[in-house]
Each structure stands twice: as C-alpha cells, then as structure tokens.
Motif scaffolding. Structure first.
Motif, PDB file in Angstrom:
ATOM      1  N   MET A   4      -3.654  -5.294  66.902  1.00 15.78           N
ATOM      2  CA  MET A   4      -4.745  -5.353  65.937  1.00 15.78           C
ATOM      3  C   MET A   4      -5.640  -6.527  66.315  1.00 15.78           C
ATOM      4  O   MET A   4      -5.173  -7.666  66.420  1.00 15.78           O
ATOM      5  CB  MET A   4      -4.199  -5.568  64.521  1.00 15.78           C
ATOM      6  N   ILE A   5      -6.926  -6.249  66.546  1.00 17.18           N
ATOM      7  CA  ILE A   5      -7.876  -7.329  66.810  1.00 17.18           C
ATOM      8  C   ILE A   5      -8.894  -7.326  65.677  1.00 17.18           C
ATOM      9  O   ILE A   5      -9.602  -6.335  65.481  1.00 17.18           O
ATOM     10  CB  ILE A   5      -8.588  -7.155  68.168  1.00 17.18           C
ATOM     11  N   ASN A   6      -8.929  -8.409  64.938  1.00 12.09           N
ATOM     12  CA  ASN A   6      -9.806  -8.519  63.763  1.00 12.09           C
ATOM     13  C   ASN A   6      -9.686  -7.288  62.854  1.00 12.09           C
ATOM     14  O   ASN A   6     -10.678  -6.740  62.378  1.00 12.09           O
ATOM     15  CB  ASN A   6     -11.264  -8.752  64.177  1.00 12.09           C
ATOM     16  N   GLY A   7      -8.435  -6.861  62.647  1.00 11.38           N
ATOM     17  CA  GLY A   7      -8.168  -5.800  61.682  1.00 11.38           C
ATOM     18  C   GLY A   7      -8.321  -4.386  62.219  1.00 11.38           C
ATOM     19  O   GLY A   7      -8.106  -3.432  61.483  1.00 11.38           O
ATOM     20  N   GLU A   8      -8.715  -4.249  63.502  1.00 10.45           N
ATOM     21  CA  GLU A   8      -8.859  -2.910  64.072  1.00 10.45           C
ATOM     22  C   GLU A   8      -7.858  -2.692  65.206  1.00 10.45           C
ATOM     23  O   GLU A   8      -7.636  -3.588  66.024  1.00 10.45           O
ATOM     24  CB  GLU A   8     -10.284  -2.703  64.598  1.00 10.45           C
ATOM     25  N   ALA A   9      -7.312  -1.496  65.249  1.00  9.44           N
ATOM     26  CA  ALA A   9      -6.323  -1.190  66.278  1.00  9.44           C
ATOM     27  C   ALA A   9      -7.002  -1.051  67.644  1.00  9.44           C
ATOM     28  O   ALA A   9      -8.050  -0.411  67.770  1.00  9.44           O
ATOM     29  CB  ALA A   9      -5.603   0.108  65.910  1.00  9.44           C
ATOM     30  N   HIS A  10      -6.402  -1.671  68.661  1.00 10.58           N
ATOM     31  CA  HIS A  10      -6.893  -1.550  70.035  1.00 10.58           C
ATOM     32  C   HIS A  10      -5.721  -1.179  70.930  1.00 10.58           C
ATOM     33  O   HIS A  10      -4.626  -1.711  70.770  1.00 10.58           O
ATOM     34  CB  HIS A  10      -7.487  -2.877  70.523  1.00 10.58           C
ATOM     35  N   ASP A  11      -5.980  -0.270  71.879  1.00  9.94           N
ATOM     36  CA  ASP A  11      -4.960   0.088  72.848  1.00  9.94           C
ATOM     37  C   ASP A  11      -5.100  -0.836  74.054  1.00  9.94           C
ATOM     38  O   ASP A  11      -6.172  -0.921  74.647  1.00  9.94           O
ATOM     39  CB  ASP A  11      -5.134   1.559  73.268  1.00  9.94           C
ATOM     40  N   MET A  12      -4.048  -1.556  74.378  1.00  8.55           N
ATOM     41  CA  MET A  12      -4.092  -2.525  75.481  1.00  8.55           C
ATOM     42  C   MET A  12      -3.012  -2.168  76.491  1.00  8.55           C
ATOM     43  O   MET A  12      -1.948  -1.669  76.120  1.00  8.55           O
ATOM     44  CB  MET A  12      -3.782  -3.939  74.962  1.00  8.55           C
ATOM     45  N   PRO A  13      -3.246  -2.467  77.770  1.00 14.07           N
ATOM     46  CA  PRO A  13      -2.193  -2.252  78.769  1.00 14.07           C
ATOM     47  C   PRO A  13      -1.026  -3.207  78.513  1.00 14.07           C
ATOM     48  O   PRO A  13      -1.242  -4.306  78.000  1.00 14.07           O
ATOM     49  CB  PRO A  13      -2.889  -2.573  80.092  1.00 14.07           C
ATOM     50  N   PRO A  14       0.181  -2.801  78.886  1.00 17.75           N
ATOM     51  CA  PRO A  14       1.328  -3.696  78.704  1.00 17.75           C
ATOM     52  C   PRO A  14       1.092  -5.013  79.429  1.00 17.75           C
ATOM     53  O   PRO A  14       0.527  -5.019  80.529  1.00 17.75           O
ATOM     54  CB  PRO A  14       2.489  -2.923  79.348  1.00 17.75           C
ATOM     55  N   GLY A  15       1.489  -6.120  78.785  1.00 15.99           N
ATOM     56  CA  GLY A  15       1.301  -7.420  79.424  1.00 15.99           C
ATOM     57  C   GLY A  15      -0.084  -8.017  79.226  1.00 15.99           C
ATOM     58  O   GLY A  15      -0.383  -9.077  79.774  1.00 15.99           O
ATOM     59  N   LEU A  51       0.441 -10.641  74.938  1.00 12.30           N
ATOM     60  CA  LEU A  51       0.532 -10.049  73.605  1.00 12.30           C
ATOM     61  C   LEU A  51       1.680  -9.048  73.562  1.00 12.30           C
ATOM     62  O   LEU A  51       2.119  -8.552  74.600  1.00 12.30           O
ATOM     63  CB  LEU A  51      -0.786  -9.344  73.261  1.00 12.30           C
ATOM     64  N   SER A  52       2.142  -8.774  72.352  1.00  7.22           N
ATOM     65  CA  SER A  52       3.214  -7.799  72.159  1.00  7.22           C
ATOM     66  C   SER A  52       2.721  -6.710  71.229  1.00  7.22           C
ATOM     67  O   SER A  52       1.730  -6.893  70.504  1.00  7.22           O
ATOM     68  CB  SER A  52       4.448  -8.464  71.554  1.00  7.22           C
ATOM     69  N   GLU A  53       3.424  -5.592  71.254  1.00  8.56           N
ATOM     70  CA  GLU A  53       3.131  -4.463  70.379  1.00  8.56           C
ATOM     71  C   GLU A  53       2.966  -4.943  68.935  1.00  8.56           C
ATOM     72  O   GLU A  53       3.792  -5.711  68.434  1.00  8.56           O
ATOM     73  CB  GLU A  53       4.271  -3.437  70.507  1.00  8.56           C
ATOM     74  N   ARG A  54       1.894  -4.478  68.297  1.00  7.39           N
ATOM     75  CA  ARG A  54       1.611  -4.760  66.886  1.00  7.39           C
ATOM     76  C   ARG A  54       1.268  -6.219  66.575  1.00  7.39           C
ATOM     77  O   ARG A  54       1.321  -6.636  65.416  1.00  7.39           O
ATOM     78  CB  ARG A  54       2.759  -4.283  65.982  1.00  7.39           C
ATOM     79  N   ASP A  55       0.958  -7.020  67.593  1.00  9.05           N
ATOM     80  CA  ASP A  55       0.474  -8.385  67.321  1.00  9.05           C
ATOM     81  C   ASP A  55      -0.837  -8.312  66.541  1.00  9.05           C
ATOM     82  O   ASP A  55      -1.634  -7.388  66.745  1.00  9.05           O
ATOM     83  CB  ASP A  55       0.232  -9.147  68.640  1.00  9.05           C
ATOM     84  N   ARG A  56      -1.030  -9.296  65.670  1.00 13.09           N
ATOM     85  CA  ARG A  56      -2.300  -9.405  64.940  1.00 13.09           C
ATOM     86  C   ARG A  56      -3.129 -10.535  65.550  1.00 13.09           C
ATOM     87  O   ARG A  56      -2.749 -11.697  65.476  1.00 13.09           O
ATOM     88  CB  ARG A  56      -2.041  -9.681  63.460  1.00 13.09           C
ATOM     89  N   VAL A  57      -4.224 -10.164  66.173  1.00 10.71           N
ATOM     90  CA  VAL A  57      -5.097 -11.138  66.829  1.00 10.71           C
ATOM     91  C   VAL A  57      -6.340 -11.344  65.962  1.00 10.71           C
ATOM     92  O   VAL A  57      -6.991 -10.366  65.573  1.00 10.71           O
ATOM     93  CB  VAL A  57      -5.525 -10.640  68.233  1.00 10.71           C
ATOM     94  N   GLU A  58      -6.625 -12.587  65.642  1.00  9.71           N
ATOM     95  CA  GLU A  58      -7.850 -12.896  64.897  1.00  9.71           C
ATOM     96  C   GLU A  58      -8.750 -13.725  65.795  1.00  9.71           C
ATOM     97  O   GLU A  58      -8.327 -14.746  66.356  1.00  9.71           O
ATOM     98  CB  GLU A  58      -7.528 -13.681  63.622  1.00  9.71           C
ATOM     99  N   VAL A  59     -10.003 -13.284  65.956  1.00 11.40           N
ATOM    100  CA  VAL A  59     -10.983 -14.015  66.754  1.00 11.40           C
ATOM    101  C   VAL A  59     -12.088 -14.459  65.801  1.00 11.40           C
ATOM    102  O   VAL A  59     -12.803 -13.623  65.237  1.00 11.40           O
ATOM    103  CB  VAL A  59     -11.561 -13.136  67.878  1.00 11.40           C
ATOM    104  N   LEU A  60     -12.185 -15.773  65.607  1.00  8.28           N
ATOM    105  CA  LEU A  60     -13.123 -16.290  64.606  1.00  8.28           C
ATOM    106  C   LEU A  60     -14.245 -17.103  65.231  1.00  8.28           C
ATOM    107  O   LEU A  60     -14.091 -17.659  66.323  1.00  8.28           O
ATOM    108  CB  LEU A  60     -12.375 -17.177  63.595  1.00  8.28           C
ATOM    109  N   THR A  61     -15.351 -17.177  64.517  1.00  9.72           N
ATOM    110  CA  THR A  61     -16.455 -18.039  64.924  1.00  9.72           C
ATOM    111  C   THR A  61     -17.105 -18.603  63.672  1.00  9.72           C
ATOM    112  O   THR A  61     -16.774 -18.220  62.558  1.00  9.72           O
ATOM    113  CB  THR A  61     -17.483 -17.255  65.772  1.00  9.72           C
TER     114      THR A  61
END
Lengths: 66, 251
Positions: A4-15, A51-61
């Motif tokens: 999750m990046i800023n509340g939205e699901a993103h598909d990322m490659p492993p690692g 990052l790991s599966e289902r991590d919650r990433v917040e990017v703020l400014t």
C-alpha cells in the motif's frame, strides 16, 4: 507482491525497495519523507530497505496548512 | 534590538504566519511578504503527484524559516510520527505540536499533547505546543522542556479574538519561555491586544488568507503586532473610574 502506497494498492516486484516505491509516485527526492508501517525510513536507507507483502508505505510532503 | 528568541534563534518579526486557506501560492506569497514574517507553518500530507508548485518554494524564495506542524493528528503517536517525518523531509527539528480532540471544535487535546511533547523533547525536537488557554498546562509544558507555549485565543479559524484575556495574562506572568498567541485572531485589534497582554508573538493564518484582501490584511497585522508590542513595553496607564484632568487648574 502487493504494498500500500499512500493508501492505494501497488503491485511491486519481489525485493522492491523503499526507493522503488517512492519512484512509483514521484521523481522528487527532497522535501519528502517516508514511513513504512509507521516507522520513518531515513533517505539514506531508501535504497537498502526492502519492502514486504502488505507493507504500508506513506510518502509525505509539506503543504499549505496551519 | 527587541528580538523574539525561540530555542536560541532570533527573529526580528513577532508575527508568525500560517499558510492554510490561501486561494493560491501567488496570493500567499504576497501576503507573507507584506506580513514581514520570518517563521511560517506548513502541514505534512500525503504527496500528491499531480500538485503544481510547493509552499516550500515560496518560503525558500523569501528566506522564511519553515515551522512544520502536526495538524490533523488526534493522538500522541500520530503527532510524534508526523514530527519525525517533517524533520526528515524538511531538515528541521522544530515542530508546532498540534493534537486536536475533535473535528467540530478543533480544540487541542491536553493529555495527548503533553504525552507527545515529552516524547518529542526527549527525541531532541524544539517543541512549540498549541494548547488551550490553560495556565497550569502551559507551566507543565514549559517544565517538560518545550521551547515556547502557544495558547489559543479562540478556536482555529473562528475569528472570535481572545475569549479569555485574563488566562492569557496568567500564562504570560508565569512563563519564562515565549508565549505565542495562536488561533482565533480575526482582525488587527485582536493581534494588538495579544501583544498588549504580554504575549511574545502572534501566530495567525485564516485572518489573512481568507480576508477579502490578504496582502492588505497581512500589512495590517504586521502593524498591529508592532504597535501592541510597543504599547506593552511603554506601559499603559492604569484604568480609572473617573476622569483625571490632564491640565490641572492649580498645582
């Protein structure tokens, strides 16, 4: 892998790293800060923090406020 | 020089500006310049990739020190994380600590605020907490190591002025850190009154950014803060019930 990046699901490659997740959102590297699962990840560690599966990433400014 | 000193840093201006509510960055820029401010708050929010221009560019261009706040936080934990993110993003350990209790009044939550203040001071932050007009809480926050205290005049954005001038005076009397009147200012006389009561500075945003002419109101606030400060230093005459002739008939 789903993160999750800023509340939205993103598909990322492993690692995928924090830096990779930030680049999905912006090319800026200054004036922003990142937390993963409510812990700040220093900019110097973005490239080396995976990052790991289902991590919650917040990017703020900074925005107008107060 | 009659400088304002917070956390060891000197400011010639005693007007601290917020940036919320401005219709555009251009209007904000003009208002900040007219206000003469040297310290201005910003909020921390999720990055919007579509956003054009940044309030940070305006502050950098005008050489105004940035004061990140924790607006939008309801708990100490959220506020501590937001402060840490602000320090990382903006490279400053300064934080206007703001932990609100509910959306309708936006009044600060004293328990969460105190908890967050202790944790942030321990983590090396220069903490400026936004609080109710409570002299006891102000004293406890000073003892906890806060660099200033910021009591409200009235709820955020209300423009109701200073509802309890007596409490503000009590806070000023007891404080040895700067007292910054924050929130509630509606017009220039409110800002002047804050300074006459002995506050060291005034923080305001809405009164300027939502005025019909923000730049003109910013200039008015600048003058009001300067006038109020001068009047405080000059020492006002005592109030009397009856007249006292200024040109007596006899010696």
């Amino acid at each position: 892998m789903n993160v999750m990046i800023n509340g939205e699901a993103h598909d990322m490659p492993p690692g995928a790293t924090v830096a990779y997740a930030v680049q999905a959102l912006t090319s800026a590297t200054s004036g922003i800060a990142v937390a993963v699962n409510d812990e700040v990840v220093r900019r110097s560690a973005w490239d080396t923090t995976p990052l790991s599966e289902r991590d919650r990433v917040e990017v703020l400014t900074a925005v107008q406020g107060g | 020089m009659d400088d304002l000193i917070i956390g060891g840093e000197k400011f010639a201006s005693r007007l601290i500006m917020g940036t919320g509510g401005a219709p555009s960055l251009e209007v904000l820029d003009q208002a900040l310049v007219a206000s003469g401010t040297e310290l201005t708050t910003v909020a921390m929010r999720r990055l919007d990739p579509a956003a054009r221009g940044s309030v940070l560019d305006v502050l950098r261009r005008r050489d105004i020190k940035v004061l990140p706040n924790t607006a939008g936080c309801y708990t100490a934990g959220e506020a501590v994380l937001t402060a840490r993110l602000a320090r990382e993003a903006l490279g400053t350990p300064w934080v206007k600590l703001e932990v609100i209790s509910d959306e309708r009044t936006l009044l600060p939550d004293p328990i969460e605020t105190f908890d967050a203040a202790e944790r942030l001071v321990a983590d090396g932050f220069v903490v400026l907490p936004y609080i109710g007009d409570d002299p006891a809480l102000a004293r406890r926050l000073e003892q906890a190591g806060c660099a200033a205290v910021m009591p409200l005049g009235a709820p955020i954005g209300s423009g109701l002025g200073i509802r309890n001038p007596h409490n503000i005076e009590l806070i000023v009397e007891a404080a040895s850190v700067p007292v910054i009147l924050d929130a509630g200012i509606g017009t220039a006389s409110d800002a002047a009154l804050a300074m006459e009561l002995g506050c060291d500075a005034v923080l305001l945003a809405t009164a300027v950014t939502r005025a019909q002419r923000p730049e003109l109101m910013a200039a008015a606030m600048r003058g009001a803060v300067e006038a109020g400060r001068a009047a405080r230093l000059a020492g006002r005459i005592p109030k009397r019930r009856y007249a006292e002739a200024s040109s007596p008939m006899s010696k």
